[in-house]
Design an enzyme around this catalytic site. Structure first.
Site, PDB file in Angstrom:
ATOM      1  N   ARG A 145       0.828  -1.225   0.000  1.00 15.73           N
ATOM      2  CA  ARG A 145       0.000   0.000   0.000  1.00 15.73           C
ATOM      3  C   ARG A 145       0.854   1.263   0.000  1.00 15.73           C
ATOM      4  O   ARG A 145       0.469   2.286   0.558  1.00 15.73           O
ATOM      5  CB  ARG A 145      -0.962   0.003   1.193  1.00 15.73           C
ATOM      6  CG  ARG A 145      -0.404  -0.633   2.450  1.00 15.73           C
ATOM      7  CD  ARG A 145      -1.262  -0.420   3.651  1.00 15.73           C
ATOM      8  NE  ARG A 145      -2.471  -1.194   3.685  1.00 15.73           N
ATOM      9  CZ  ARG A 145      -2.967  -1.772   4.795  1.00 15.73           C
ATOM     10  NH1 ARG A 145      -2.322  -1.680   5.940  1.00 15.73           N
ATOM     11  NH2 ARG A 145      -4.108  -2.413   4.759  1.00 15.73           N
ATOM     12  N   LYS A 197      -6.641  -5.379   0.114  1.00 18.18           N
ATOM     13  CA  LYS A 197      -6.057  -4.463  -0.866  1.00 18.18           C
ATOM     14  C   LYS A 197      -7.129  -3.939  -1.823  1.00 18.18           C
ATOM     15  O   LYS A 197      -7.182  -2.742  -2.130  1.00 18.18           O
ATOM     16  CB  LYS A 197      -4.958  -5.197  -1.653  1.00 18.18           C
ATOM     17  CG  LYS A 197      -4.397  -4.431  -2.819  1.00 18.18           C
ATOM     18  CD  LYS A 197      -3.578  -3.251  -2.368  1.00 18.18           C
ATOM     19  CE  LYS A 197      -3.218  -2.348  -3.534  1.00 18.18           C
ATOM     20  NZ  LYS A 197      -2.570  -1.122  -3.093  1.00 18.18           N
ATOM     21  N   CYS A 251      -3.947   2.161  -9.673  1.00 16.75           N
ATOM     22  CA  CYS A 251      -4.560   1.373  -8.586  1.00 16.75           C
ATOM     23  C   CYS A 251      -6.069   1.586  -8.505  1.00 16.75           C
ATOM     24  O   CYS A 251      -6.837   0.663  -8.773  1.00 16.75           O
ATOM     25  CB  CYS A 251      -3.932   1.749  -7.249  1.00 16.75           C
ATOM     26  SG  CYS A 251      -2.285   1.078  -7.039  1.00 16.75           S
TER      27      CYS A 251
END
Ligand SMILES: NC(=O)c1ccc[n+]([C@@H]2O[C@H](COP(=O)([O-])OP(=O)(O)OC[C@H]3O[C@@H](n4cnc5c(N)ncnc54)[C@H](O)[C@@H]3O)[C@@H](O)[C@H]2O)c1
Length: 401
Positions: A145, A197, A251
């Site tokens: 992250r 995630k 992302c």
């Protein structure tokens, strides 16, 4: 396995903490660069660290894996086509490639952002490829992250969720990360760690979609959305994010699709959020096209349009999945005269658009479209007589300024 934005800093950090690391990459240029003590990506402080650990013999790069106690997979996991199908081919190929080196008792960790169940699938693949091991290896998933620009700091200091396929795997993975992580290490199972995630990014996407939807509603209602959000956020338990040109980057604009693809019946809000954020980009294009049409009717010529910002978020030069870049491209494809300003790119590093400095673009343009809230655009004095379309609150609402 994989020496990109995640794999290389992770390898260098591990090596700096006394672990002997072989960084494996399929790209010979990457392997050569790292073995020279240099880097092929932009990240503060990384080159010095790579130089130090390669000179000390703690990190070396190679095209093929070697035998090891721990294998860490950090290869790309893109999505494919309009259906946004998760592409696990890189992970699978890395796992196939390490399989011949696997020995009893080894630990395999996947760090690549992955659909739920990937770790289980890769363990099954390894059992199939190496029946001689009798399943005697450990496997865990540990999501990454980090924020580009702060990777070396965040790799060490961020908390992590670590999910093994069984308790021994989880414990071994936690012991491994202890060598170089100062943040908290939270044990869980592999499926939960994989989902952690994905929901982190889906959560941002949904919240941004709410802000973007408010911008559409406010436009229809004749309300300044920036004032609206500012005032709503005075409520002690409300925190609405900022609307913009859409959602970009590698992302947030991609990972929610991993959930939508596999849980299509349940993931209605997450899918809708993706659609709203993508639609916002088209809406921005329509707004600019309408302004251009009005200008042409009034002046009898096509306007020059200044696209202020191309990056996917403020104050960076990263163009991946950038909605601002998509807007500029769509306008150009429609035959519009676009002059782009991207203060974070150097003049000759981007060929696709006529790049101009800010004063030149402001002077040349008839329509000024603020697409990214870069610092130099905030509170800008726009010359009189120009049409201003502000999609990021560069100049629209700054009370007290
Ligand atoms: N970059 C980020 O900020 C970030 C943050 C969180 C998660 N992630 C995730 O981490 C993973 C890696 O991302 P990245 O940004 O480091 O990607 P990247 O594209 O920067 O690097 C990937 C590297 O893997 C290499 N590679 C491809 N196939 C290989 C194989 N079979 N064996 C060995 N090497 C191989 C490529 O040559 C490349 O150098 C992705 O799943 C990504 O979603 C990235």
């Amino acid at each position: 396995m994989g020496l990109g934005y995640i794999g290389l800093p992770t390898s260098a950090l591990m090596a700096s903490k006394g672990l002997r690391v072989t960084g494996v990459d399929v790209n010979p240029r990457v392997v050569e660069t790292v073995n020279r003590g240099q880097i092929h990506i932009v990240e503060p402080d990384l080159e010095g660290l790579v130089k130090k650990v390669t000179e000390a013999g703690m990190l070396r790069a190679a095209l093929e894996p070697v035998s090891a106690d721990v294998f860490v997979v950090a290869v790309p996991t893109p999505t494919r086509g309009d259906e946004h199908i998760p592409d696990l081919s890189y992970v699978e190929s890395a796992v196939r490639n390490l399989a011949p080196q696997l020995q009893k008792g080894n630990l395999v960790i996947i760090e690549s952002t992955s659909p739920v169940g990937t770790t289980e699938k890769m363990a099954a693949l390894l059992r199939e490829l190496r029946p001689d091991l009798n399943g005697d290896f450990s496997m865990a998933y540990c999501p990454e992250r980090v924020l580009p620009g702060r990777i070396l700091y965040e790799l060490q200091h961020n908390d992590r969720a670590i999910g093994g396929l069984d308790e021994v795997s989880t414990r071994k993975a936690i012991d491994f990360y202890r060598h170089f992580v100062r943040g908290n290490l939270y044990p869980t199972n592999a499926r939960t760690a994989e989902m952690v995630k994905l929901v982190e990014n889906a959560s941002r996407d949904v919240q941004i979609a709410f802000a973007n939807e408010l911008s559409l509603i406010s436009d229809a209602a004749g309300i300044n959305v920036w004032e609206l959000i500012d005032l709503a956020n005075k409520h002690p338990r409300v925190n609405i994010l900022r609307p913009g040109t859409g959602v970009g980057g590698h992302c947030i604009a991609i990972d929610p699709w991993f959930i939508v693809h596999d849980y299509s019946e349940q993931a209605r809000l997450i899918r809708t959020a993706r659609q709203i954020n993508n639609y916002k980009t088209l809406w921005v294009v329509e707004k600019i096209k309408n302004a251009a049409l009005t200008f042409e009717m009034e002046h009898g010529r096509k306007p020059v349009i200044a696209a202020l910002g191309l990056a996917f978020k403020p104050d960076i030069d990263d163009l991946r999945e950038s909605p601002a870049l998509a807007v500029a491209r769509m306008l150009k494809a429609e035959g519009m005269d676009v002059v782009a300003v991207e203060p974070n790119l150097t003049g000759d590093s981007y060929e696709e658009f006529r790049l101009a400095d800010l004063p030149t673009a402001l002077q040349q343009a008839d329509i000024i479209a603020f697409l990214v809230a870069h610092k130099p655009f905030i509170g800008l004095e726009v010359p009189a007589g120009k049409t201003v379309l502000d999609f990021v609150n560069a100049v629209s609402y700054h009370p007290g300024k």
